[in-house]
Design an enzyme around this catalytic site. Structure first.
Site, PDB file in Angstrom:
ATOM      1  N   LYS A 255     -10.707  -4.585  -4.901  1.00 44.38           N
ATOM      2  CA  LYS A 255     -11.665  -3.552  -5.276  1.00 44.38           C
ATOM      3  C   LYS A 255     -11.013  -2.423  -6.060  1.00 44.38           C
ATOM      4  O   LYS A 255     -11.689  -1.662  -6.734  1.00 44.38           O
ATOM      5  CB  LYS A 255     -12.415  -3.029  -4.036  1.00 44.38           C
ATOM      6  CG  LYS A 255     -11.613  -2.964  -2.768  1.00 44.38           C
ATOM      7  CD  LYS A 255     -12.510  -2.974  -1.518  1.00 44.38           C
ATOM      8  CE  LYS A 255     -11.685  -3.255  -0.260  1.00 44.38           C
ATOM      9  NZ  LYS A 255     -12.445  -3.648   0.903  1.00 44.38           N
TER      10      LYS A 255
ATOM     11  N   LYS B 264      -4.070 -10.557  -6.728  1.00 41.79           N
ATOM     12  CA  LYS B 264      -5.266 -10.808  -5.920  1.00 41.79           C
ATOM     13  C   LYS B 264      -6.447 -10.003  -6.468  1.00 41.79           C
ATOM     14  O   LYS B 264      -6.264  -8.865  -6.890  1.00 41.79           O
ATOM     15  CB  LYS B 264      -4.947 -10.359  -4.486  1.00 41.79           C
ATOM     16  CG  LYS B 264      -5.947 -10.738  -3.443  1.00 41.79           C
ATOM     17  CD  LYS B 264      -5.581 -10.136  -2.102  1.00 41.79           C
ATOM     18  CE  LYS B 264      -5.904  -8.654  -2.065  1.00 41.79           C
ATOM     19  NZ  LYS B 264      -5.865  -8.055  -0.713  1.00 41.79           N
TER      20      LYS B 264
ATOM     21  N   LYS C 160       0.823  -1.220   0.000  1.00 41.34           N
ATOM     22  CA  LYS C 160       0.000   0.000   0.000  1.00 41.34           C
ATOM     23  C   LYS C 160       0.847   1.256   0.000  1.00 41.34           C
ATOM     24  O   LYS C 160       0.435   2.286  -0.537  1.00 41.34           O
ATOM     25  CB  LYS C 160      -0.963  -0.006   1.199  1.00 41.34           C
ATOM     26  CG  LYS C 160      -2.075  -1.016   1.026  1.00 41.34           C
ATOM     27  CD  LYS C 160      -3.355  -0.586   1.705  1.00 41.34           C
ATOM     28  CE  LYS C 160      -4.456  -1.562   1.378  1.00 41.34           C
ATOM     29  NZ  LYS C 160      -5.638  -1.405   2.217  1.00 41.34           N
TER      30      LYS C 160
HETATM   31  P1  TYM Z   1     -10.124  -6.316   3.692  1.00 39.59           P
HETATM   32  O1  TYM Z   1     -11.171  -5.311   3.954  1.00 39.59           O
HETATM   33  O2  TYM Z   1      -9.047  -5.981   2.720  1.00 39.59           O
HETATM   34  O3  TYM Z   1     -10.741  -7.689   3.201  1.00 39.59           O
HETATM   35  C1  TYM Z   1     -11.787  -8.277   3.923  1.00 39.59           C
HETATM   36  C2  TYM Z   1     -11.658  -9.785   4.002  1.00 39.59           C
HETATM   37  O4  TYM Z   1     -11.716 -10.372   2.715  1.00 39.59           O
HETATM   38  C3  TYM Z   1     -10.568 -11.146   2.445  1.00 39.59           C
HETATM   39  N1  TYM Z   1     -10.223 -10.960   1.044  1.00 39.59           N
HETATM   40  C4  TYM Z   1     -10.005 -11.951   0.181  1.00 39.59           C
HETATM   41  N2  TYM Z   1     -10.049 -13.281   0.342  1.00 39.59           N
HETATM   42  C5  TYM Z   1      -9.786 -14.054  -0.742  1.00 39.59           C
HETATM   43  N3  TYM Z   1      -9.480 -13.551  -1.956  1.00 39.59           N
HETATM   44  C6  TYM Z   1      -9.421 -12.212  -2.171  1.00 39.59           C
HETATM   45  N4  TYM Z   1      -9.134 -11.728  -3.371  1.00 39.59           N
HETATM   46  C7  TYM Z   1      -9.697 -11.351  -1.062  1.00 39.59           C
HETATM   47  N5  TYM Z   1      -9.755 -10.012  -0.912  1.00 39.59           N
HETATM   48  C8  TYM Z   1     -10.073  -9.777   0.381  1.00 39.59           C
HETATM   49  C9  TYM Z   1      -9.511 -10.573   3.383  1.00 39.59           C
HETATM   50  O5  TYM Z   1      -8.506 -11.527   3.647  1.00 39.59           O
HETATM   51  C10 TYM Z   1     -10.323 -10.240   4.600  1.00 39.59           C
HETATM   52  O6  TYM Z   1     -10.543 -11.382   5.393  1.00 39.59           O
HETATM   53  N6  TYM Z   1      -7.285  -5.756   7.721  1.00 39.59           N
HETATM   54  C11 TYM Z   1      -8.494  -6.363   7.218  1.00 39.59           C
HETATM   55  C12 TYM Z   1      -9.753  -5.893   7.914  1.00 39.59           C
HETATM   56  C13 TYM Z   1      -9.706  -6.018   9.399  1.00 39.59           C
HETATM   57  C14 TYM Z   1      -9.829  -7.219  10.143  1.00 39.59           C
HETATM   58  C15 TYM Z   1      -9.776  -6.843  11.519  1.00 39.59           C
HETATM   59  C16 TYM Z   1      -9.989  -8.555   9.803  1.00 39.59           C
HETATM   60  C17 TYM Z   1      -9.575  -5.003  10.286  1.00 39.59           C
HETATM   61  N7  TYM Z   1      -9.619  -5.493  11.572  1.00 39.59           N
HETATM   62  C18 TYM Z   1      -9.821  -7.781  12.541  1.00 39.59           C
HETATM   63  C19 TYM Z   1     -10.052  -9.494  10.833  1.00 39.59           C
HETATM   64  C20 TYM Z   1      -9.973  -9.101  12.191  1.00 39.59           C
HETATM   65  C21 TYM Z   1      -8.598  -6.035   5.743  1.00 39.59           C
HETATM   66  O7  TYM Z   1      -7.994  -5.120   5.258  1.00 39.59           O
HETATM   67  O8  TYM Z   1      -9.466  -6.785   5.076  1.00 39.59           O
END
Ligand code: TYM
Length: 333
Positions: A202, A199, A117
């Site tokens: 969005k 990956k 990022k």
């Molecule tokens: P975020 O918002 O980027 O993504 C949300 C969840 O979706 C999963 N994910 C994917 N899984 C498979 N293939 C993909 N292409 C893909 N894109 C996204 C992510 O692994 C995630 O589980 N830091 C986290 C959000 C967060 C969080 C937390 C998660 C904040 N606090 C506490 C768990 C516990 C994040 O950026 O996810």
């Protein structure tokens, strides 16, 4: 909610920094739905994480509400789970500050997501982007979560959270439960349809399927999905990343195994295979989209859920913060 008698607990969250994607559904939400009966679950809309990169305020507000409607439409039962918005529970920011004082600069520098990022947003590398994993550790540890269902890309952050918790417990005694990541066998890393070595994310709308995409959009994205110059529908991640990704998506959408899917398309070219994957995804997402569209109109209903969610979450979180403050030597108010 005593330690000894309670059901095991889950915490997870998604950033409202964009619309929900098929990746976040297959990597995370699908498991949330599957685990909701067995565990005591908290599912969060992590708006404080979203502002680590610049957001348009009106969009952030709209997406946060839509995300709640989509959580419910995916099958999360508001009666069973605590669903809330992170900024409604001040304990997240409070614990995050404390944990930041127990996290090394070097540890944060090694985080893959930070490295990526900070390249993408080279003109705006804030300290919030750097300390993002500390806030995530606070999210998890506040609720003494046992399990954190996430996609593969978040494993490193959950491991850092464990390290921070272990370090803190080593100094002050058993304060935090050590969480485990829970990563699905299938769909842990859904790849971009347009560039299958990346990956699905969005920030790449061509390669990304959104939960709210219309059937026409989904059909078009799968028809254009990048494959290779062969014809065989075979799982081979190394040499056929596009086809392997499509097989994974098909299998996660239909419940068939990869082998079953390969057999189904044996002898048929990509011209048959790609639209079939699109159709499977259309059928998977159709009921979710329709239900989310209905729920999003009912603002009062959504407000009732996030307000109650915040209240219940805050009660648990506040207890942890008080315990932590006491341990580290803050004077009780
Ligand atoms: P975020 O918002 O980027 O993504 C949300 C969840 O979706 C999963 N994910 C994917 N899984 C498979 N293939 C993909 N292409 C893909 N894109 C996204 C992510 O692994 C995630 O589980 N830091 C986290 C959000 C967060 C969080 C937390 C998660 C904040 N606090 C506490 C768990 C516990 C994040 O950026 O996810």
């Amino acid at each position: 909610m005593e330690h000894t008698e309670r059901k095991k607990r889950i915490f997870s969250g998604i950033q409202p920094s964009g619309d929900l994607t098929l990746g976040s559904y297959m990597g995370a939400i699908k498991n949330w739905v599957a685990l909701q009966d067995e565990y005591d679950c908290l599912y969060c809309i992590v708006d404080m994480h979203a502002i680590t990169v610049r957001q348009v305020p009106a969009d952030l507000r709209r997406r946060s509400l839509e995300q709640l409607a989509q959580y419910i439409a995916c099958g999360l039962d508001p009666q069973k789970n605590i669903m809330f918005i992170q900024s409604h529970v001040p304990a997240h920011a409070e614990l995050s500050w404390v944990l930041g004082c127990y996290t090394q600069f070097g540890e944060l520098s090694r985080m893959t997501q930070f490295k990526q990022k900070s390249q993408q947003h080279a003109d705006n590398i804030t300290s919030g982007l750097f300390t993002y994993p500390v806030l995530m550790a606070a999210d998890i540890l506040l609720y003494q979560a046992d399990l954190v269902p996430v996609g593969a890309d978040q494993k490193q952050h959950v491991e850092l959270c464990r390290d921070i918790a272990q370090r803190f417990n080593g100094i002050y005694g058993d304060v935090f439960t050590l969480p485990e990541p829970f990563i699905p066998k299938l769909g842990a890393r859904v790849m971009s349809l347009a560039a299958p070595e990346n990956k699905m994310s969005k920030s790449d709308p061509d390669g990304c399927v959104f939960l709210m995409d219309s059937p026409d959009d989904i059909r078009r994205k799968f028809k254009r999905a990048v494959t290779d110059c062969e014809t065989a529908v075979k799982f081979d991640k190394e040499n056929k990343p596009g086809v392997s990704n499509l097989l994974t998506i098909y299998s996660a959408a239909t419940g068939k195994t990869i082998e079953e899917a390969e057999a189904e398309f044996a002898g048929q070219g990509y011209g048959v295979f790609k639209p079939a994957v699109g159709d499977a995804v259309i059928e998977l997402l159709r009921p979710i989209r329709e239900e989310a569209e209905r729920l999003i109109k009912d603002k009062a209903y959504l407000q009732g859920i996030y307000a109650e969610g915040a209240e219940r979450a805050a009660a648990v979180a506040h207890r942890t913060v008080r315990k932590v403050y006491k341990k580290i030597g803050f004077v009780e108010r």
